[in-house]
Design an enzyme around this catalytic site. Structure first.
Site, PDB file in Angstrom:
ATOM      1  CD  GLU A   1     -11.589  11.118   7.360  1.00 21.35           C
ATOM      2  OE1 GLU A   1     -12.162  10.032   7.603  1.00 21.35           O
ATOM      3  OE2 GLU A   1     -10.357  11.264   7.421  1.00 21.35           O
TER       4      GLU A   1
ATOM      5  CG  HIS B   1      -8.821   8.450  11.768  1.00 19.83           C
ATOM      6  ND1 HIS B   1      -8.359   7.704  10.706  1.00 19.83           N
ATOM      7  CD2 HIS B   1      -8.375   7.808  12.884  1.00 19.83           C
ATOM      8  CE1 HIS B   1      -7.685   6.662  11.147  1.00 19.83           C
ATOM      9  NE2 HIS B   1      -7.675   6.712  12.465  1.00 19.83           N
TER      10      HIS B   1
ATOM     11  CG  ASP C   1      -5.769  11.944   8.370  1.00 22.65           C
ATOM     12  OD1 ASP C   1      -5.296  12.160   9.500  1.00 22.65           O
ATOM     13  OD2 ASP C   1      -6.659  11.086   8.159  1.00 22.65           O
TER      14      ASP C   1
ATOM     15  CG  ASP D   1      -7.085  12.463   3.814  1.00 18.07           C
ATOM     16  OD1 ASP D   1      -6.391  11.477   3.531  1.00 18.07           O
ATOM     17  OD2 ASP D   1      -7.994  12.439   4.653  1.00 18.07           O
TER      18      ASP D   1
END
Length: 335
Positions: free
Chosen positions: A153, A309, A314, A151
């Protein structure tokens, strides 16, 4: 032209939805007040508004003549007076239970060993061509003994111009998370305020962090030859490959939980609502989840997120989600 009056069925449906979602927002608001006051207040206001609307629709429904109400009507109250608001004590108890669950999830997440993030030299280009990252489909016989969930960001949604802010990966073995790779990344540019509002990553947090090219060799080594999982996998994989990862040079399977959830679970169909002249979700039909967002699916399966988030958090819940989806697939195959 006079406004068309709502039918008893639609009044009942809107009453139920308003009350349910109002209570949900109130509970979430109470649980968020300690960590994010602004978000908690907004959620409480939304919850109060939805609850008021639901109670108003219920009152309108109960005021209709009995012959207009469906046979399975909501039990009427002795008086047609305004229904009192839900007592605070049960809502507080639900909020406290939710907070306790989140604390337990955070403790379990923190207990998973972290991999060392070393700044390794880049892997020399061996001249090989990247392989197609084609998604695999879950079956009743899919082997999920070991896999890695990834994952990211990012500063935005476009891999061509936006940059990675955080990189996370979680290795699952035997259905359990056994190791986590996580690091903040210096994007080399200011982080948009709207992005910080979502993931709470600030410019100060990444100012002294390594660049994505500096951490990718260690990330690739962590992933190794394992099968790769992600929610909306193409988004994260697109950013990672664009940044220079050599993951695509190793043959492996790829599983997208967003794609698999749409195949395994049913979402509401859409129907035309003549009262508002628009298509709406048919909540009276046969469905499992309202949508296939990560938080919606986690709520459906009872998965509690330790920190929404953030990349590794996540990835942590996405791995649990994949295992739940695989179980649903097996159960469907045995029916």
């Amino acid at each position: 032209m006079a406004k068309k009056q709502l039918t008893a069925k639609k009044c009942k449906t809107r009453a139920i939805l308003g009350i349910i979602f109002g209570v949900v927002f109130l509970i979430d608001g109470l649980s968020m007040l300690a960590s994010n006051t602004a978000a908690g207040v907004i959620s409480l206001l939304l919850g109060a508004g939805l609850l008021y609307y639901g109670l108003k629709m219920r009152k309108q429904y109960l005021a209709m003549p009995p012959e207009e109400q469906p046979s399975a009507a909501v039990p009427t109250q002795p008086s047609a007076a305004a229904v009192p608001a839900q007592p605070v004590a049960p809502l507080r108890a639900l909020a406290e239970r939710r907070i306790a669950q989140e604390k337990q999830a955070a403790a379990e997440f923190a207990a998973v060993p972290r991999a060392a993030v070393e700044l390794l030299p880049a892997v020399p280009d061996d001249g090989s061509e990247p392989l197609e990252c084609k998604h695999s489909t879950l079956t009743a016989r899919t082997n999920l003994d070991e896999f890695v969930v990834i994952d990211t960001e990012t500063t935005g949604l476009h891999k061509g111009k936006d940059k990675i802010l955080e990189l996370g990966a979680v290795r699952f073995v035997g259905g359990k998370p056994v190791e986590i790779f996580e690091t903040l990344v210096n994007p080399g540019r200011p982080i948009p305020k709207e992005v910080t509002a979502i993931n709470h990553i600030t410019d100060d947090m990444v100012s002294g962090c390594p660049t994505i090219r500096e951490v990718l060799p260690a990330f690739d080594r962590f992933v190794g030859a394992s099968n790769v999982v992600g929610h909306n996998l193409d988004f994260d994989l697109g950013f990672i490959l664009k940044a220079g990862s050599r993951m695509a040079h190793t043959k492996r399977r790829y599983y997208c939980t967003l794609e698999q959830s749409k195949k395994i679970l049913k979402t509401p169909k859409r129907k035309w609502d003549s009262d508002i002249n628009a298509y709406v979700k048919d909540i009276d039909g046969d469905w499992d989840v309202e949508d296939c967002k990560l938080n919606t699916l986690c709520e459906y399966y009872g998965i509690v997120a330790p920190d929404a988030h953030r990349a590794s958090a996540d990835a942590y819940v996405t791995g649990q989600l994949l295992l739940c989806l695989a179980d649903s697939k097996k159960e469907a195959a045995n029916v």
